[in-house]
Design a protein around this motif. Structure first.
Motif, PDB file in Angstrom:
ATOM      1  N   ALA A  50     -14.377  -9.590   9.907  1.00 57.11           N
ATOM      2  CA  ALA A  50     -15.359  -9.618   8.292  1.00 57.11           C
ATOM      3  C   ALA A  50     -13.920 -10.871   7.367  1.00 57.11           C
ATOM      4  CB  ALA A  50     -15.645  -8.381   8.078  1.00 57.11           C
ATOM      5  N   GLU A  51     -12.568  -9.750   7.808  1.00 55.02           N
ATOM      6  CA  GLU A  51     -11.899  -9.963   7.029  1.00 55.02           C
ATOM      7  C   GLU A  51     -11.540 -11.393   6.907  1.00 55.02           C
ATOM      8  OE1 GLU A  51      -9.057  -9.808   3.666  1.00 55.02           O
ATOM      9  OE2 GLU A  51     -10.439  -8.408   4.016  1.00 55.02           O
ATOM     10  N   GLU A  52     -11.684 -11.584   8.437  1.00 57.33           N
ATOM     11  CA  GLU A  52     -11.207 -13.447   8.507  1.00 57.33           C
ATOM     12  C   GLU A  52     -11.895 -14.312   8.029  1.00 57.33           C
ATOM     13  OE1 GLU A  52     -10.919 -15.728  12.693  1.00 57.33           O
ATOM     14  OE2 GLU A  52     -10.779 -14.103  12.807  1.00 57.33           O
ATOM     15  N   TYR A  56     -11.292 -16.873   5.058  1.00 55.86           N
ATOM     16  CA  TYR A  56     -11.618 -18.665   5.837  1.00 55.86           C
ATOM     17  C   TYR A  56     -11.109 -19.796   5.239  1.00 55.86           C
ATOM     18  CZ  TYR A  56     -14.484 -22.025   8.898  1.00 55.86           C
ATOM     19  OH  TYR A  56     -14.520 -22.739   9.683  1.00 55.86           O
ATOM     20  N   HIS A  57     -11.795 -19.288   3.651  1.00 60.81           N
ATOM     21  CA  HIS A  57     -10.994 -20.354   2.599  1.00 60.81           C
ATOM     22  C   HIS A  57      -9.821 -21.297   2.171  1.00 60.81           C
ATOM     23  CE1 HIS A  57     -14.957 -22.939   3.980  1.00 60.81           C
ATOM     24  NE2 HIS A  57     -15.300 -22.337   3.815  1.00 60.81           N
ATOM     25  N   ASP A  58      -9.061 -19.666   2.374  1.00 53.79           N
ATOM     26  CA  ASP A  58      -7.603 -19.445   1.718  1.00 53.79           C
ATOM     27  C   ASP A  58      -7.431 -20.534   1.762  1.00 53.79           C
ATOM     28  OD1 ASP A  58      -9.533 -18.292   0.733  1.00 53.79           O
ATOM     29  OD2 ASP A  58      -8.571 -16.059   0.804  1.00 53.79           O
ATOM     30  N   ASP A  59      -5.865 -20.681   1.648  1.00 55.64           N
ATOM     31  CA  ASP A  59      -4.738 -21.000   2.189  1.00 55.64           C
ATOM     32  C   ASP A  59      -4.329 -19.943   2.535  1.00 55.64           C
ATOM     33  OD1 ASP A  59      -5.172 -23.416   1.221  1.00 55.64           O
ATOM     34  OD2 ASP A  59      -4.234 -23.983  -0.838  1.00 55.64           O
ATOM     35  N   ALA A  60      -3.805 -19.098   3.000  1.00 56.70           N
ATOM     36  CA  ALA A  60      -3.831 -18.010   3.638  1.00 56.70           C
ATOM     37  C   ALA A  60      -3.001 -18.093   5.283  1.00 56.70           C
ATOM     38  CB  ALA A  60      -4.335 -16.584   3.300  1.00 56.70           C
ATOM     39  N   PRO A  61      -2.441 -18.037   5.946  1.00 59.05           N
ATOM     40  CA  PRO A  61      -1.544 -18.229   7.516  1.00 59.05           C
ATOM     41  C   PRO A  61      -2.959 -17.768   7.533  1.00 59.05           C
ATOM     42  CG  PRO A  61       0.252 -17.496   5.882  1.00 59.05           C
ATOM     43  CD  PRO A  61      -0.610 -16.863   5.263  1.00 59.05           C
ATOM     44  N   PRO A  62      -3.795 -18.419   8.890  1.00 63.51           N
ATOM     45  CA  PRO A  62      -4.188 -17.626   9.912  1.00 63.51           C
ATOM     46  C   PRO A  62      -3.826 -16.199  10.588  1.00 63.51           C
ATOM     47  CG  PRO A  62      -3.335 -19.930  11.418  1.00 63.51           C
ATOM     48  CD  PRO A  62      -2.695 -19.362   9.230  1.00 63.51           C
ATOM     49  N   PRO A  63      -4.552 -15.473  11.387  1.00 61.76           N
ATOM     50  CA  PRO A  63      -4.601 -14.901  12.272  1.00 61.76           C
ATOM     51  C   PRO A  63      -4.085 -14.771  13.532  1.00 61.76           C
ATOM     52  CG  PRO A  63      -6.536 -14.749  11.809  1.00 61.76           C
ATOM     53  CD  PRO A  63      -6.174 -16.308  11.554  1.00 61.76           C
ATOM     54  N   GLU A  64      -2.156 -14.119  13.266  1.00 62.87           N
ATOM     55  CA  GLU A  64      -1.967 -14.548  14.432  1.00 62.87           C
ATOM     56  C   GLU A  64      -1.687 -15.087  15.671  1.00 62.87           C
ATOM     57  OE1 GLU A  64       0.768 -11.256  15.581  1.00 62.87           O
ATOM     58  OE2 GLU A  64       1.498 -11.097  13.073  1.00 62.87           O
ATOM     59  N   ASP A  65      -2.858 -14.539  16.708  1.00 61.23           N
ATOM     60  CA  ASP A  65      -3.617 -14.817  17.898  1.00 61.23           C
ATOM     61  C   ASP A  65      -4.445 -16.215  17.519  1.00 61.23           C
ATOM     62  OD1 ASP A  65      -6.111 -13.611  15.887  1.00 61.23           O
ATOM     63  OD2 ASP A  65      -7.378 -13.816  18.113  1.00 61.23           O
ATOM     64  N   GLY A  96     -16.755 -19.425  20.111  1.00 59.32           N
ATOM     65  CA  GLY A  96     -15.829 -18.088  19.278  1.00 59.32           C
ATOM     66  C   GLY A  96     -14.616 -19.166  18.962  1.00 59.32           C
ATOM     67  N   TRP A  97     -14.001 -19.842  19.908  1.00 56.91           N
ATOM     68  CA  TRP A  97     -12.814 -20.647  19.879  1.00 56.91           C
ATOM     69  C   TRP A  97     -12.763 -21.364  18.965  1.00 56.91           C
ATOM     70  CZ3 TRP A  97     -11.061 -25.206  21.268  1.00 56.91           C
ATOM     71  CH2 TRP A  97      -9.943 -25.680  21.070  1.00 56.91           C
ATOM     72  N   MET A  98     -14.088 -22.395  18.692  1.00 66.35           N
ATOM     73  CA  MET A  98     -14.504 -23.302  17.893  1.00 66.35           C
ATOM     74  C   MET A  98     -14.556 -22.677  16.544  1.00 66.35           C
ATOM     75  SD  MET A  98     -17.156 -25.613  20.105  1.00 66.35           S
ATOM     76  CE  MET A  98     -17.205 -25.924  21.380  1.00 66.35           C
ATOM     77  N   ASP A  99     -15.223 -21.533  16.271  1.00 68.29           N
ATOM     78  CA  ASP A  99     -15.514 -21.313  15.085  1.00 68.29           C
ATOM     79  C   ASP A  99     -14.025 -20.346  14.182  1.00 68.29           C
ATOM     80  OD1 ASP A  99     -17.991 -21.649  15.060  1.00 68.29           O
ATOM     81  OD2 ASP A  99     -18.207 -19.017  15.794  1.00 68.29           O
ATOM     82  N   ARG A 100     -12.911 -19.768  14.891  1.00 66.18           N
ATOM     83  CA  ARG A 100     -11.978 -19.472  14.775  1.00 66.18           C
ATOM     84  C   ARG A 100     -10.930 -20.582  14.508  1.00 66.18           C
ATOM     85  NH1 ARG A 100      -9.529 -14.351  17.079  1.00 66.18           N
ATOM     86  NH2 ARG A 100      -8.828 -14.769  15.373  1.00 66.18           N
ATOM     87  N   VAL A 101     -10.387 -21.891  15.250  1.00 67.83           N
ATOM     88  CA  VAL A 101      -9.085 -22.044  15.727  1.00 67.83           C
ATOM     89  C   VAL A 101      -9.761 -23.720  14.482  1.00 67.83           C
ATOM     90  CG1 VAL A 101      -7.985 -23.445  16.821  1.00 67.83           C
ATOM     91  CG2 VAL A 101      -8.498 -21.081  17.885  1.00 67.83           C
ATOM     92  N   TRP A 102     -11.138 -24.035  14.683  1.00 71.84           N
ATOM     93  CA  TRP A 102     -11.298 -25.298  13.845  1.00 71.84           C
ATOM     94  C   TRP A 102     -11.473 -25.018  12.366  1.00 71.84           C
ATOM     95  CZ3 TRP A 102     -12.191 -30.549  16.527  1.00 71.84           C
ATOM     96  CH2 TRP A 102     -11.712 -30.530  17.224  1.00 71.84           C
ATOM     97  N   ARG A 103     -10.605 -24.936  11.779  1.00 76.03           N
ATOM     98  CA  ARG A 103     -10.384 -24.083  10.561  1.00 76.03           C
ATOM     99  C   ARG A 103     -10.331 -25.563   8.763  1.00 76.03           C
ATOM    100  NH1 ARG A 103      -9.340 -18.838  10.678  1.00 76.03           N
ATOM    101  NH2 ARG A 103      -8.685 -18.346   8.911  1.00 76.03           N
ATOM    102  N   PRO A 104     -10.658 -25.421   7.752  1.00 78.40           N
ATOM    103  CA  PRO A 104     -10.505 -26.069   7.212  1.00 78.40           C
ATOM    104  C   PRO A 104      -8.588 -26.095   6.818  1.00 78.40           C
ATOM    105  CG  PRO A 104     -12.620 -24.301   6.473  1.00 78.40           C
ATOM    106  CD  PRO A 104     -11.580 -23.796   7.036  1.00 78.40           C
ATOM    107  N   GLY A 105      -8.390 -27.549   6.390  1.00 79.53           N
ATOM    108  CA  GLY A 105      -6.804 -27.658   6.679  1.00 79.53           C
ATOM    109  C   GLY A 105      -6.413 -27.780   7.295  1.00 79.53           C
ATOM    110  N   VAL A 106      -7.258 -26.876   8.527  1.00 75.02           N
ATOM    111  CA  VAL A 106      -6.796 -27.357  10.193  1.00 75.02           C
ATOM    112  C   VAL A 106      -7.786 -28.386  11.090  1.00 75.02           C
ATOM    113  CG1 VAL A 106      -6.440 -26.535  11.926  1.00 75.02           C
ATOM    114  CG2 VAL A 106      -6.112 -24.892  10.443  1.00 75.02           C
ATOM    115  N   THR A 107      -8.348 -28.625  11.129  1.00 77.58           N
ATOM    116  CA  THR A 107      -9.579 -29.950  12.102  1.00 77.58           C
ATOM    117  C   THR A 107     -10.144 -30.557  10.892  1.00 77.58           C
ATOM    118  OG1 THR A 107     -11.351 -28.766  12.104  1.00 77.58           O
ATOM    119  CG2 THR A 107      -9.895 -28.611  13.533  1.00 77.58           C
TER     120      THR A 107
END
Length: 198
Positions: A50-52, A56-65, A96-107
């Protein structure tokens, strides 16, 4: 070419793993720089918290994993996905990898209101898929509309360079294929990877 392989199968002795090993070995033999992400082997968590999602649309660093996966995407010039097609699409861990890794500002970037999204992964100029199916080709393609193919070769490809090339290899009716048919498919995979230009 810098090739990133993404593998998603839970069974290390599976035919799908043999496909991945064949593709990776061929790429290395041909002189490509290769990295492999084996999602099950590393225990990747495909569940977005939920927190991630709130950030999701913030400029905050992505989760460590997620950060090493983003680094790998930014390093790559080619992405090759190796996975079984289950329920007409990608396995849950890969989705789930696509959901978490293909993020705004990255892809992709989300510009101001009323402007279209723009690709951000323009370092990638090749996307390939090596997969297997339980269903016959006509059922998956004609009846179901090939949803897994559309997700990668339309959806993900949109986030890459404008002239990104693609390929799709699939072995249908996997559960009833003979050993010789599996060997022929392995050879097809080897030949296709060998054709990727440096």
């Amino acid at each position: 070419m810098r090739l990133l392989f993404i593998h998603a199968h839970p069974v290390p002795e599976s035919f799908n793993r043999a496909l991945c090993d064949c593709a990776v070995a061929t790429a290395r033999e041909r002189g490509h720089e290769v990295r492999l992400i084996d999602l099950h082997a590393e225990g990747f968590n495909p569940v977005m918290s939920a927190e991630e999602r709130r950030r999701y649309h913030d400029d905050a660093p992505p989760p460590e994993d997620v950060a090493p996966h983003i680094d790998a995407l930014r390093w790559a010039e080619g992405l090759i996905f190796v996975y079984p097609t289950w329920w007409y699409s990608q396995p849950a861990i890969l989705k789930g990898w696509m959901d978490r890794v293909w993020r705004p500002g990255v892809t992709f970037t989300v510009p101001a209101k009323d402007a279209p999204m723009r690709p951000a992964l323009t370092n990638v100029r090749l996307i390939g898929v090596i997969t297997t199916f339980g269903s016959p080709w006509w059922f998956w393609t004609l009846l179901m509309g090939a949803p897994g193919r559309r997700i990668i070769l339309r959806g993900l490809r949109f986030c890459t360079a404008r002239r990104t090339r693609s390929f799709w290899l699939g072995l249908h009716e996997m559960d009833t294929q003979t050993d010789s048919a599996r060997r022929r498919y392995l050879e097809l995979v080897r030949r296709r990877i060998a054709r990727i230009p440096l």
